[in-house]
Design a protein around this motif. Structure first.
Motif, mmCIF file in Angstrom:
data_model
loop_
_atom_site.group_PDB
_atom_site.id
_atom_site.type_symbol
_atom_site.label_atom_id
_atom_site.label_comp_id
_atom_site.label_asym_id
_atom_site.label_seq_id
_atom_site.Cartn_x
_atom_site.Cartn_y
_atom_site.Cartn_z
ATOM 1 N N LYS A 1 0.823 -1.204 0.000
ATOM 2 C CA LYS A 1 0.000 0.000 0.000
ATOM 3 C C LYS A 1 0.858 1.255 0.000
ATOM 4 O O LYS A 1 0.583 2.218 -0.723
ATOM 5 C CB LYS A 1 -0.926 -0.010 1.213
ATOM 6 N N GLU B 1 0.940 4.048 -2.886
ATOM 7 C CA GLU B 1 0.691 5.467 -2.617
ATOM 8 C C GLU B 1 1.836 6.325 -3.142
ATOM 9 O O GLU B 1 1.607 7.403 -3.708
ATOM 10 C CB GLU B 1 0.500 5.677 -1.121
ATOM 11 N N ASP B 2 3.072 5.849 -2.957
ATOM 12 C CA ASP B 2 4.219 6.588 -3.490
ATOM 13 C C ASP B 2 4.142 6.681 -5.006
ATOM 14 O O ASP B 2 4.421 7.732 -5.599
ATOM 15 C CB ASP B 2 5.524 5.904 -3.075
ATOM 16 N N LYS C 1 1.433 6.547 -6.843
ATOM 17 C CA LYS C 1 0.350 7.471 -7.213
ATOM 18 C C LYS C 1 0.792 8.925 -7.045
ATOM 19 O O LYS C 1 0.469 9.773 -7.870
ATOM 20 C CB LYS C 1 -0.876 7.185 -6.354
ATOM 21 N N ASP C 2 1.530 9.190 -5.958
ATOM 22 C CA ASP C 2 2.023 10.555 -5.745
ATOM 23 C C ASP C 2 2.955 10.978 -6.867
ATOM 24 O O ASP C 2 2.862 12.097 -7.389
ATOM 25 C CB ASP C 2 2.734 10.650 -4.398
ATOM 26 N N LYS D 1 -2.682 9.395 8.609
ATOM 27 C CA LYS D 1 -2.314 10.029 7.356
ATOM 28 C C LYS D 1 -0.851 9.784 7.064
ATOM 29 O O LYS D 1 0.001 9.903 7.931
ATOM 30 C CB LYS D 1 -2.577 11.544 7.426
ATOM 31 N N LYS D 2 -0.578 9.392 5.843
ATOM 32 C CA LYS D 2 0.793 9.140 5.426
ATOM 33 C C LYS D 2 1.524 10.467 5.252
ATOM 34 O O LYS D 2 1.052 11.375 4.584
ATOM 35 C CB LYS D 2 0.782 8.372 4.091
ATOM 36 N N LYS E 1 4.323 13.016 3.967
ATOM 37 C CA LYS E 1 5.082 13.225 2.743
ATOM 38 C C LYS E 1 6.568 13.100 3.041
ATOM 39 O O LYS E 1 7.046 13.562 4.066
ATOM 40 C CB LYS E 1 4.779 14.617 2.170
#
Length: 551
Positions: free
Chosen positions: A37, A41-42, A44-45, A262-263, A265
């Motif tokens: 996951k 997410e990385d 997608k960012d 929340k992840k 940054k």
């Protein structure tokens, strides 16, 4: 492109006799899901940032609406043509029963079988007469590591694929082979063997394991179990990437089990918690086995506690990339570091403040490549540089300022960068250096100073790693690798000059002794495709009198 950037030996007896296969239970599946996951997410960012940049470029550009409309029309026409071509196959009625099908015809997979008998165990099936364990037993035997074998780990890059190659070296059989490999997310730059189990819940200081720490171009440090094959993800990660992915080191602490909402940054600014740039060096403390030191391109040195998988302390002794680390074998709290700022620093890691824990600071003429304490006299240390120099210093004679540095002796070892350096842990005064000029040199350091014993081109290309075996039984074995991606084990005791220089440590020779070089045996199919093996490749290579390698 294929190259080996770093390597490390595993002490005899540390590896499990029979490694285990990667087992995915519920806890491991949950950990893998968290890791996947985070990676998603990385990704997608990164994709979002790329798309935003592309959108801004389009807005600033002068593309016309008419051009866009033309493209849409063309796409519509193309789709229409494709639909017409597929009509003849009548795909809409593909699942419908055929008209006029024969009555009584079965439509299941085994329609022509009158009866099928299912047995819960193959032993109950009379038609299965061959035992199914032979293949498993053979595979188990192939993976066995004997107590007399040495394991060797190499960080390798091949065709933009990064991985660890785990070798087994059988000294008596002159055999070196790849036992298994481990895929990595980025180009590996350094590896360090660990004898402490990590990533399996609460870690006991008294427990033993066979692990490796890997530093890559990414700012995280990955910890892998060498006794587990076919692993998908590391046992633990040191750094920001491991804050949510690591297993809970203290399962009784409910606060640590709560997921973060929340992840965060990824930060690019150096801090006291994790690295933000490539990992250039790793050093495991053999006395305090739970401590691992790391050096980074972010100019910091960090001290990690492997029991909690967290950063205990962070230091900023240097003003440029920190590229090499070494723990003092007698004073295990003293760490030596070398940097591209052309300085060497010895510091006591028990102090929290960088200004108070520095024991000495020395200057060199060019960028530092490697640093190492003398294991046979820990009052002295070595430093190699980009200009091909070796400097030998006495820590007790630290200068008042780096500009007043005076080494015990200095040596122009190579005409190019001394890219690899090692000290024999069993034989005092026996050094090995490797250079980007493709030469490996062996040295004998005596009280009067150093002298070169022999120089060889082992056919590995630019030399990136030279490592002596850690055990007394194979003390003269030197692992060498470089830009050609081939690992070679040189039995230096078979060299006449080495035998003469260290006569008191070499067994008496019986008859003629030929130099021995052992590499991974190439498949015959690969040899035919590539037109033969590289010089020095193949099992049981021999070195000619002129220093060239033959097989």
């Amino acid at each position: 492109m294929s190259m080996i950037t770093a390597s490390t030996w595993v002490t005899r007896g540390a590896a499990a006799s029979f490694p285990t296969k990667y087992d995915v239970d519920e806890k491991e599946l949950a950990r893998i899901s968290r890791l996947a996951k985070l990676q998603l997410e990385d990704a997608k960012d990164d994709l979002g940032e790329a798309q935003n940049g592309h959108s801004k470029t389009d807005e600033d550009g002068s593309s016309s609406d008419e051009g866009d409309g033309g493209a849409d029309v063309q796409m519509t026409v193309s789709n229409g043509d494709a639909d017409d071509d597929l009509k003849e196959y009548n795909l809409d009625a593909y699942d419908d029963d055929e008209e006029g099908a024969e009555e009584g015809r079965t439509m299941d997979m085994f329609g022509n079988a009158r009866s099928l008998t299912y047995h819960e165990s193959n032993a109950d099936d009379p038609y299965i007469t061959m035992e199914g364990n032979d293949e498993e037993d053979e595979e188990r035997e192939d993976l066995q590591v004997l107590a007399t074998d040495n394991m060797l780990v190499a960080a390798k890059v091949e065709d933009e694929v990064a991985y660890l190659e785990v070798y087994v070296y059988e000294d008596e059989a002159d055999n070196l082979y790849v036992h298994h490999d481990i895929m990595l997310p980025a180009i590996p730059l350094c590896v360090e063997w660990l004898d402490l189990p990590v990533g399996k819940g609460q870690t006991s200081i008294d427990s033993k394991g066979n692990y490796v720490a890997v530093g890559t171009m990414d700012p995280d440090i990955e910890l892998w179990d060498l006794d587990t094959i076919d692993s998908m993800y590391p046992n633990a990660i040191l750094g920001q990437g491991g804050e949510e992915a690591n297993p809970n080191p203290n399962p009784n602490n409910n606060d640590q089990q709560k997921p973060k909402k929340k992840k965060r940054k990824k930060s690019k600014k150096a801090n006291d918690t994790y690295h933000v740039d490539a990992i250039l060096s790793l050093a495991s403390n053999r006395s305090h086995r739970n401590l691992l030191a790391s050096a980074s391109a972010d100019k910091t040195v960090k001290l990690w506690d492997l029991t909690t998988l967290s950063c205990a302390k962070s230091y900023t002794h240097h003003t440029d990339k920190v590229c090499s680390l070494s723990w003092n074998p007698r004073e295990p709290t003293v760490l030596l570091s070398g940097s591209y700022d052309r300085t060497l620093v010895a510091a006591d890691m028990r102090a929290n403040d960088t200004s108070t824990n520095t024991l000495g600071k020395w200057a060199v003429e060019s960028d530092v490549e490697t640093v190492a304490w003398n294991p046979h006299d820990p009052n002295f240390f070595y430093a190699t540089t980009e200009n091909g120099m070796i400097h030998y210093h006495d820590v007790r004679n630290a200068p008042s300022t780096p500009e007043k540095t005076t080494p015990v002796w200095s040596l122009q070892a190579h005409n190019a960068s001394v890219s690899s350096f090692d000290i024999n842990p069993c034989i005092p005064g026996f050094l090995a250096t490797g250079s980007t000029e493709k030469e490996v040199k062996l040295w004998n350091v005596q009280p009067s100073g150093p002298s070169m014993v022999v120089s060889r081109n082992l056919g590995v290309g630019k030399v990136f790693t030279t490592k002596f075996a850690p055990d007394a039984e194979v003390a003269f074995r030197l692992a060498v690798a470089g830009s050609k991606g081939a690992m070679q084990i040189w039995d230096t005791s078979t060299n006449a000059a080495v035998r003469n220089a260290f006569a008191n440590r070499v067994a008496p020779a019986q008859g003629e002794v030929k130099e021995r070089l052992v590499g991974v045996e190439e498949d015959s199919s690969d040899e035919e495709d590539e037109g033969g093996v590289e010089p020095g490749g193949g099992e049981g290579g021999r070195m000619d009198d002129d220093g060239s390698v033959s097989t």
